[in-house]
Design a protein around this motif. Structure first.
Motif, PDB file in Angstrom:
ATOM      1  N   VAL A   5      58.710  41.902  43.327  1.00 16.14           N
ATOM      2  CA  VAL A   5      59.382  41.820  42.021  1.00 16.14           C
ATOM      3  C   VAL A   5      60.891  41.698  42.214  1.00 16.14           C
ATOM      4  O   VAL A   5      61.564  40.899  41.541  1.00 16.14           O
ATOM      5  N   GLN A   6      61.442  42.465  43.130  1.00 18.06           N
ATOM      6  CA  GLN A   6      62.878  42.421  43.394  1.00 18.06           C
ATOM      7  C   GLN A   6      63.303  41.028  43.864  1.00 18.06           C
ATOM      8  O   GLN A   6      64.344  40.508  43.425  1.00 18.06           O
TER       9      GLN A   6
ATOM     10  N   ALA B 200      53.353  33.783  39.767  1.00 18.22           N
ATOM     11  CA  ALA B 200      52.398  34.832  39.380  1.00 18.22           C
ATOM     12  C   ALA B 200      52.348  35.917  40.454  1.00 18.22           C
ATOM     13  O   ALA B 200      52.555  35.643  41.648  1.00 18.22           O
ATOM     14  N   LEU B 201      52.062  37.137  40.033  1.00 17.19           N
ATOM     15  CA  LEU B 201      52.018  38.262  40.964  1.00 17.19           C
ATOM     16  C   LEU B 201      50.949  39.264  40.545  1.00 17.19           C
ATOM     17  O   LEU B 201      50.914  39.687  39.391  1.00 17.19           O
ATOM     18  N   VAL B 202      50.084  39.618  41.504  1.00 13.76           N
ATOM     19  CA  VAL B 202      49.097  40.679  41.312  1.00 13.76           C
ATOM     20  C   VAL B 202      49.312  41.698  42.425  1.00 13.76           C
ATOM     21  O   VAL B 202      49.449  41.333  43.594  1.00 13.76           O
TER      22      VAL B 202
ATOM     23  N   LEU C  73      57.845  46.435  33.259  1.00  9.22           N
ATOM     24  CA  LEU C  73      58.552  45.307  33.854  1.00  9.22           C
ATOM     25  C   LEU C  73      58.427  44.101  32.929  1.00  9.22           C
ATOM     26  O   LEU C  73      57.583  44.079  32.026  1.00  9.22           O
ATOM     27  N   ASP C  74      59.241  43.090  33.170  1.00  5.90           N
ATOM     28  CA  ASP C  74      59.191  41.890  32.336  1.00  5.90           C
ATOM     29  C   ASP C  74      59.050  40.666  33.241  1.00  5.90           C
ATOM     30  O   ASP C  74      60.025  40.250  33.866  1.00  5.90           O
ATOM     31  N   PRO C  75      57.841  40.090  33.325  1.00 10.37           N
ATOM     32  CA  PRO C  75      56.609  40.518  32.651  1.00 10.37           C
ATOM     33  C   PRO C  75      56.008  41.763  33.317  1.00 10.37           C
ATOM     34  O   PRO C  75      56.279  42.041  34.484  1.00 10.37           O
ATOM     35  N   ALA C  76      55.189  42.481  32.544  1.00  8.47           N
ATOM     36  CA  ALA C  76      54.520  43.669  33.080  1.00  8.47           C
ATOM     37  C   ALA C  76      53.597  43.259  34.219  1.00  8.47           C
ATOM     38  O   ALA C  76      53.038  42.158  34.225  1.00  8.47           O
ATOM     39  N   LEU C  77      53.455  44.163  35.187  1.00 10.33           N
ATOM     40  CA  LEU C  77      52.741  43.808  36.418  1.00 10.33           C
ATOM     41  C   LEU C  77      51.229  43.970  36.284  1.00 10.33           C
ATOM     42  O   LEU C  77      50.735  45.042  35.934  1.00 10.33           O
ATOM     43  N   THR C  78      50.515  42.902  36.580  1.00  9.11           N
ATOM     44  CA  THR C  78      49.052  42.953  36.661  1.00  9.11           C
ATOM     45  C   THR C  78      48.677  43.620  37.988  1.00  9.11           C
ATOM     46  O   THR C  78      49.189  43.234  39.046  1.00  9.11           O
ATOM     47  N   VAL C  79      47.805  44.618  37.946  1.00 13.04           N
ATOM     48  CA  VAL C  79      47.488  45.384  39.152  1.00 13.04           C
ATOM     49  C   VAL C  79      45.998  45.671  39.261  1.00 13.04           C
ATOM     50  O   VAL C  79      45.250  45.592  38.281  1.00 13.04           O
ATOM     51  N   LEU C  80      45.601  46.013  40.472  1.00 17.50           N
ATOM     52  CA  LEU C  80      44.296  46.616  40.719  1.00 17.50           C
ATOM     53  C   LEU C  80      44.540  48.119  40.787  1.00 17.50           C
ATOM     54  O   LEU C  80      45.170  48.609  41.720  1.00 17.50           O
ATOM     55  N   ARG C  81      44.105  48.813  39.757  1.00 20.92           N
ATOM     56  CA  ARG C  81      44.399  50.242  39.645  1.00 20.92           C
ATOM     57  C   ARG C  81      43.312  51.070  40.300  1.00 20.92           C
ATOM     58  O   ARG C  81      42.123  50.899  40.027  1.00 20.92           O
ATOM     59  N   GLN C  82      43.740  51.976  41.176  1.00 16.83           N
ATOM     60  CA  GLN C  82      42.820  52.948  41.744  1.00 16.83           C
ATOM     61  C   GLN C  82      42.844  54.187  40.851  1.00 16.83           C
ATOM     62  O   GLN C  82      43.915  54.647  40.459  1.00 16.83           O
ATOM     63  N   ASN C  83      41.674  54.717  40.564  1.00 19.29           N
ATOM     64  CA  ASN C  83      41.586  55.905  39.719  1.00 19.29           C
ATOM     65  C   ASN C  83      41.895  57.122  40.585  1.00 19.29           C
ATOM     66  O   ASN C  83      40.996  57.792  41.101  1.00 19.29           O
TER      67      ASN C  83
ATOM     68  N   LEU D 153      40.861  45.922  37.598  1.00 18.53           N
ATOM     69  CA  LEU D 153      41.931  44.959  37.339  1.00 18.53           C
ATOM     70  C   LEU D 153      42.543  45.248  35.972  1.00 18.53           C
ATOM     71  O   LEU D 153      41.850  45.244  34.953  1.00 18.53           O
ATOM     72  N   VAL D 154      43.844  45.504  35.958  1.00 19.63           N
ATOM     73  CA  VAL D 154      44.577  45.763  34.720  1.00 19.63           C
ATOM     74  C   VAL D 154      45.480  44.561  34.439  1.00 19.63           C
ATOM     75  O   VAL D 154      46.452  44.321  35.151  1.00 19.63           O
ATOM     76  N   VAL D 155      45.113  43.782  33.446  1.00 18.16           N
ATOM     77  CA  VAL D 155      45.841  42.552  33.106  1.00 18.16           C
ATOM     78  C   VAL D 155      47.034  42.890  32.234  1.00 18.16           C
ATOM     79  O   VAL D 155      46.877  43.461  31.146  1.00 18.16           O
ATOM     80  N   ARG D 156      48.244  42.497  32.679  1.00 18.00           N
ATOM     81  CA  ARG D 156      49.450  42.821  31.922  1.00 18.00           C
ATOM     82  C   ARG D 156      50.378  41.634  31.697  1.00 18.00           C
ATOM     83  O   ARG D 156      51.278  41.723  30.884  1.00 18.00           O
ATOM     84  N   GLY D 157      50.202  40.560  32.455  1.00 22.47           N
ATOM     85  CA  GLY D 157      51.073  39.414  32.240  1.00 22.47           C
ATOM     86  C   GLY D 157      51.525  38.706  33.488  1.00 22.47           C
ATOM     87  O   GLY D 157      51.541  37.466  33.554  1.00 22.47           O
ATOM     88  N   SER D 158      51.917  39.443  34.515  1.00 21.99           N
ATOM     89  CA  SER D 158      52.463  38.792  35.720  1.00 21.99           C
ATOM     90  C   SER D 158      51.407  37.990  36.466  1.00 21.99           C
ATOM     91  O   SER D 158      51.732  36.990  37.119  1.00 21.99           O
TER      92      SER D 158
END
Length: 330
Positions: free
Chosen positions: A252-253, A265-267, A278-288, A320-325
């Motif tokens: 991102v930096q 694009a960034l995951v 973040l702008d755009p918010a980061l799409t991530v694979l979230r671990q619980n 997978l948490v879809v947020r935009g990036s």
């Protein structure tokens, strides 16, 4: 305790029952003992008390993670602390920093301190050095990485499957040149995520440009430099898959420095605080992480309570948490 007993006018055993919160003491007597404790400033010596018990418990658990400053490890540690607090168990935690010798040294130090159990995110490739401790009854639960050379309880995440999901998501957006940013390939989780990255390409009938696979990144700064170099290629990537939260931050930096946050694009694998702002918010694979910590605590305390069933291996799926990036088109 003798001074407390004399001041309260009770037996030593009665004082012991009060400080250990045992039944069989009247309210009046308990009040007198507690008043004497307050007057004398008595502190219960838990270590000495435990040594007198048949099971010789110390009321401590060792937790060795890779980096307690990392948001994943910090969240995991907090989850374990919450579970331990309910049982009046103290946690002794430390970072391993992927150093095998540091792991062996810290494990030895915790064992000498007679911790009741051990939670380990190993830096070593084989953990058979723990065989004697396991045989002697020390409960050990592996987290994030599976044990090798021994069989012990473990709670891990489907790292390969998660990487397949994240990479396939980018492919579904139309990307054909996806760069991989990963940790040391000798680390079990990093190797699994790289394998998943490649598997997703193979499933889509795509070949990976070797120049787009960058491993061995240990910091945000390294990721930032790598992304800068990748974007300078004659055929730069149109998307990035960052296989660790710190690497996603570095990516991102780098994108922000070049004004490319809405072009590339960034995951990321692993969520982290403020990723959603973040702008755009980061799409991530979230671990619980909370569930991971709860499973580790459940296994560990079950063993301490006498569970002698065969070791169990729990695998948790990332989401997978879809947020935009990750939804930016090439």
């Amino acid at each position: 305790m003798r001074d407390v007993a004399a001041l309260a006018g009770v037996s030593l055993k009665t004082v012991s029952r009060v400080v250990n919160a045992e039944a069989g003491v009247s309210t009046d007597v308990r009040t007198r003992v507690e008043r004497a404790i307050g007057q004398l400033g008595y502190q219960h010596n838990l270590a000495a008390s435990n040594l007198r018990r048949a099971n010789a418990r110390t009321g401590t658990v060792g937790v060795l993670l890779q980096d307690v400053s990392n948001s994943f490890s910090a969240s995991l540690l907090r989850s374990l602390e919450d579970a331990a607090r309910a049982r009046d168990v103290a946690i002794l935690a430390s970072s391993l920093d992927e150093e095998a010798e540091r792991e062996r040294t810290l494990v030895g130090s915790l064992v000498r301190r007679r911790v009741d159990g051990l939670v380990l995110m190993p830096a070593t490739h084989v953990q058979d050095y723990l065989a004697d401790e396991l045989r002697s009854g020390l409960p050990v639960v592996f987290v994030d990485r599976t044990p090798h050379g021994i069989d012990a309880d473990s709670v891990t995440v489907d790292n390969r499957g998660g990487a397949v999901t994240g990479t396939a998501h980018l492919i579904d957006q139309g990307h054909r040149r996806i760069a991989y940013l990963g940790d040391l390939p000798t680390i079990e989780t990093a190797a699994a995520r790289l394998a998943g990255f490649r598997q997703a390409h193979a499933a889509a009938g795509l070949e990976v440009d070797p120049r787009l696979e960058v491993s061995g990144l240990r910091s945000e700064e390294a990721a930032r430099a790598s992304v800068t170099a990748l974007l300078a290629l004659d055929e730069p990537p149109t998307a990035l898959f960052a296989a660790r939260n710190s690497l996603a931050i570095g990516a991102v930096q780098a994108l922000r420095a070049q004004g490319r946050t809405r072009d590339i694009a960034l995951v990321g694998f692993d969520d982290f605080p403020l990723a959603d702002v973040l702008d755009p918010a980061l799409t991530v694979l979230r671990q619980n992480v909370r569930r991971i910590g709860a499973e580790v605590a459940r296994m560990l305390f079950a063993r301490l309570d006498g569970d002698d069933s065969p070791p169990r291996h729990v695998v948790i799926e990332p989401v997978l948490v879809v947020r935009g990036s990750g939804e930016i088109k090439p």
